[in-house]
Design an enzyme around this catalytic site. Structure first.
Site, short mmCIF file in Angstrom:
data_model
loop_
_atom_site.label_atom_id
_atom_site.label_comp_id
_atom_site.label_asym_id
_atom_site.label_seq_id
_atom_site.Cartn_x
_atom_site.Cartn_y
_atom_site.Cartn_z
N HIS A 41 13.60 49.70 51.57
CA HIS A 41 12.55 50.42 52.32
C HIS A 41 11.30 50.52 51.45
O HIS A 41 11.38 50.91 50.30
CB HIS A 41 13.01 51.84 52.67
CG HIS A 41 14.06 51.86 53.74
ND1 HIS A 41 14.42 53.02 54.38
CD2 HIS A 41 14.82 50.89 54.28
CE1 HIS A 41 15.36 52.76 55.28
NE2 HIS A 41 15.63 51.47 55.22
N TYR A 61 11.53 62.30 57.66
CA TYR A 61 11.69 63.69 57.21
C TYR A 61 10.82 64.53 58.13
O TYR A 61 9.59 64.42 58.08
CB TYR A 61 11.23 63.86 55.77
CG TYR A 61 12.14 63.23 54.72
CD1 TYR A 61 12.06 61.88 54.41
CD2 TYR A 61 13.06 64.02 54.03
CE1 TYR A 61 12.89 61.32 53.43
CE2 TYR A 61 13.89 63.46 53.05
CZ TYR A 61 13.79 62.12 52.76
OH TYR A 61 14.61 61.57 51.80
N PRO A 74 19.54 68.04 48.54
CA PRO A 74 19.46 66.61 48.87
C PRO A 74 18.09 66.13 49.39
O PRO A 74 17.88 64.92 49.53
CB PRO A 74 20.53 66.44 49.96
CG PRO A 74 20.71 67.80 50.54
CD PRO A 74 20.43 68.77 49.44
N LYS A 104 17.84 62.81 45.03
CA LYS A 104 17.87 62.57 43.58
C LYS A 104 19.26 62.64 42.93
O LYS A 104 19.42 62.22 41.79
CB LYS A 104 16.95 63.58 42.87
CG LYS A 104 15.47 63.35 43.10
CD LYS A 104 14.93 62.26 42.20
CE LYS A 104 13.57 61.76 42.59
NZ LYS A 104 13.57 60.59 43.49
N TYR A 134 9.41 60.21 44.41
CA TYR A 134 10.49 59.83 45.33
C TYR A 134 11.12 58.51 44.88
O TYR A 134 12.35 58.36 44.86
CB TYR A 134 9.93 59.70 46.75
CG TYR A 134 11.00 59.58 47.81
CD1 TYR A 134 11.57 60.70 48.39
CD2 TYR A 134 11.45 58.33 48.22
CE1 TYR A 134 12.56 60.60 49.36
CE2 TYR A 134 12.44 58.20 49.18
CZ TYR A 134 13.00 59.35 49.74
OH TYR A 134 13.99 59.23 50.68
C1 PHB Z 1 21.15 59.83 53.40
O1 PHB Z 1 20.91 58.76 53.97
O2 PHB Z 1 22.32 60.26 53.31
C2 PHB Z 1 20.06 60.63 52.78
C3 PHB Z 1 18.77 60.13 52.80
C4 PHB Z 1 17.73 60.87 52.24
C5 PHB Z 1 17.99 62.10 51.68
C6 PHB Z 1 19.27 62.61 51.66
C7 PHB Z 1 20.31 61.89 52.22
O3 PHB Z 1 16.95 62.82 51.15
#
Ligand code: PHB
Ligand code: APR
Length: 399
Positions: A72, A201, A292, A296, A384
């Protein structure tokens, strides 16, 4: 039994450390309380920073990730019904992330260890650490009912948050810093087509939501819920209607389908300082937990073991403990930056139902600023995608 490095825990930290040490010609044995099947099937997060992708490739365990993972170049941020793409690739001078589930990383590392005749003892119990403040530490454990002992030069405690290693650092030396959030994440695995090519997000009055991907047929999504919420209250219909309410925009619909797994996790930040006591070194979740939101956890575990590997290698090359004695200091510099970023992402994106309308407006204004300032977008992107490792190198070279 005898080895050079006794490793407790076959998570990403323990497995990668064992593999990196093997590449340096250093022997290790991993003790794991669960079975191979269990560690290879536990669903966890799935975002690899550029540095973790590079590490997997340089260590020769990245082939399947490069074939099956999804590269990505950015993420999407959504608030007040508006979605904006953050072009991280461009903002970081060509870096990317890889969406590749943690249990697939585990499978690749276990396969590489076993192929190189590395020893992983699964299904152990009653693991005890002894003499960690001496030059000859030992680990005792039970395997198939038999009492066993592993003598080693160093112990790497890679046994996660609930493992016994951290507890060996005396309370008088150990400084534990923590933050509990009033948020939980309800995570689902669902049989649907990919909703969006990149992660979304989303901040919403009803709470945060995250749209992620796994395979062309199975997707991973998350909903902010109260951390004390009972999963039994969340029917598939309720989950889909809540996800849709939080992420759908004019003209964009979230595909739904059968939910094949769901669970709720609470969110916390945690750091244990220092990460060394005598010949014991703790790494990964044993030493720190991040919420999460910044993706990280796995990446920090991988960063710790790279620092640890350098110290252990320096010891076997020159007998010098100096690098190892700086492990904690070097690793913590990166850990605190990741803690700061994860805390920031969490507070910026979640809805705190105890906040005043003033605080909510400040939060929306922060999202407005972050999505409209190139400086702020660059800062978000470099954190990130993962801060460069030069920080650690510079510091280590001054030792
Ligand atoms: C996930 O795909 O499990 C995932 C992706 C981004 C995050 C946390 C979990 O910030
Ligand atoms: N004896 C032996 N093994 C143990 C013990 C014990 N007493 N306690 C825990 N373990 C094992 C666990 O079964 C697990 O396989 O240690 C391993 C720790 O692995 P993780 O919890 O995955 O921790 P780590 O390797 O540090 O990786 C951190 O994993 O939890 C996720 O989100 C987290 O992505 C982050 C990553």
């Amino acid at each position: 039994m005898k080895t050079q490095v006794g490793i407790i825990g076959a998570g990403p930290a323990g497995l990668m450390l064992s593999h990196l040490l093997h590449l340096e010609g250093i022997e290790s044995v991993i003790l794991e309380c669960r079975t191979r099947e269990e560690i290879e099937s536990t669903i966890r997060a799935g975002v690899l920073e550029q540095g973790t992708v590079d590490l997997m490739n340089e260590a020769g365990v990245g082939d399947r990730m490069m074939r099956e993972g999804h590269l990505h170049h950015g993420i999407e941020l959504q608030y007040s019904g508006i979605r904006q793409r953050v072009n991280m690739h461009e903002l970081t001078g060509g870096k990317s992330i890889m969406v590749y589930p943690q249990h697939e990383v585990i499978k690749d590392l276990v396969a590489a260890r076993l192929e190189a005749r590395g020893e992983i003892i699964f299904g152990v119990s009653d693991v005890g650490l002894h003499d960690v403040e001496t030059n000859s530490p030992r680990i005792t454990f039970l395997k198939d009912g038999a009492e066993m002992e592993l003598a080693c030069d160093f112990i790497a405690g890679c046994d996660g948050y609930h493992g016994p290693s951290r507890q060996m650092i005396p309370a008088s030396v150990r400084n534990e810093k923590k933050q509990i959030y009033p948020f939980g994440w309800l995570g689902v695995l669902a049989k649907t087509p990919i909703a969006n090519p990149e992660l979304i997000y989303a901040n919403h009055d009803r709470g945060f939501a995250l749209i992620s991907q796994r395979t062309p047929e199975i997707q991973r999504h998350y909903l902010q819920v109260d951390p004390t919420e009972d999963i039994a209250n969340w029917s598939d219909d309720r989950i889909w209607s809540e996800l849709k309410a939080r992420v759908e925009t004019d003209g964009w619909e979230l595909p739904d389908g059968p939910i094949i797994q769901k669970n709720i996790v609470s969110m916390r930040s945690f750091v244990c300082e220092p990460m060394q006591y005598g010949r014991l070194f703790i790494a990964g979740d044993a030493a720190h937990i991040v919420p999460p939101t910044g993706a990280k956890g796995l990446n920090l575990a991988m960063a710790d073991v790279q620092v640890l590997k350098r110290g252990i290698t320096a010891f076997y090359q020159s007998g010098d403990m100096n690098w190892l004695n700086h492990y904690s200091e070097v690793a913590l510099r990166r850990i605190w930056k990741a803690q700061r970023f994860s805390y920031w992402m969490t507070t910026m994106l979640h809805t705190n139902f105890n906040h005043t309308s003033f605080e909510r407006s400040v939060q929306l204004s922060e999202l407005d600023y972050v999505t409209s300032s190139r400086a702020a977008l660059t800062s978000l992107s470099e954190n990130y995608i993962g801060l460069p490792f030069e920080w650690e190198k510079e510091r280590s070279l001054q030792i």
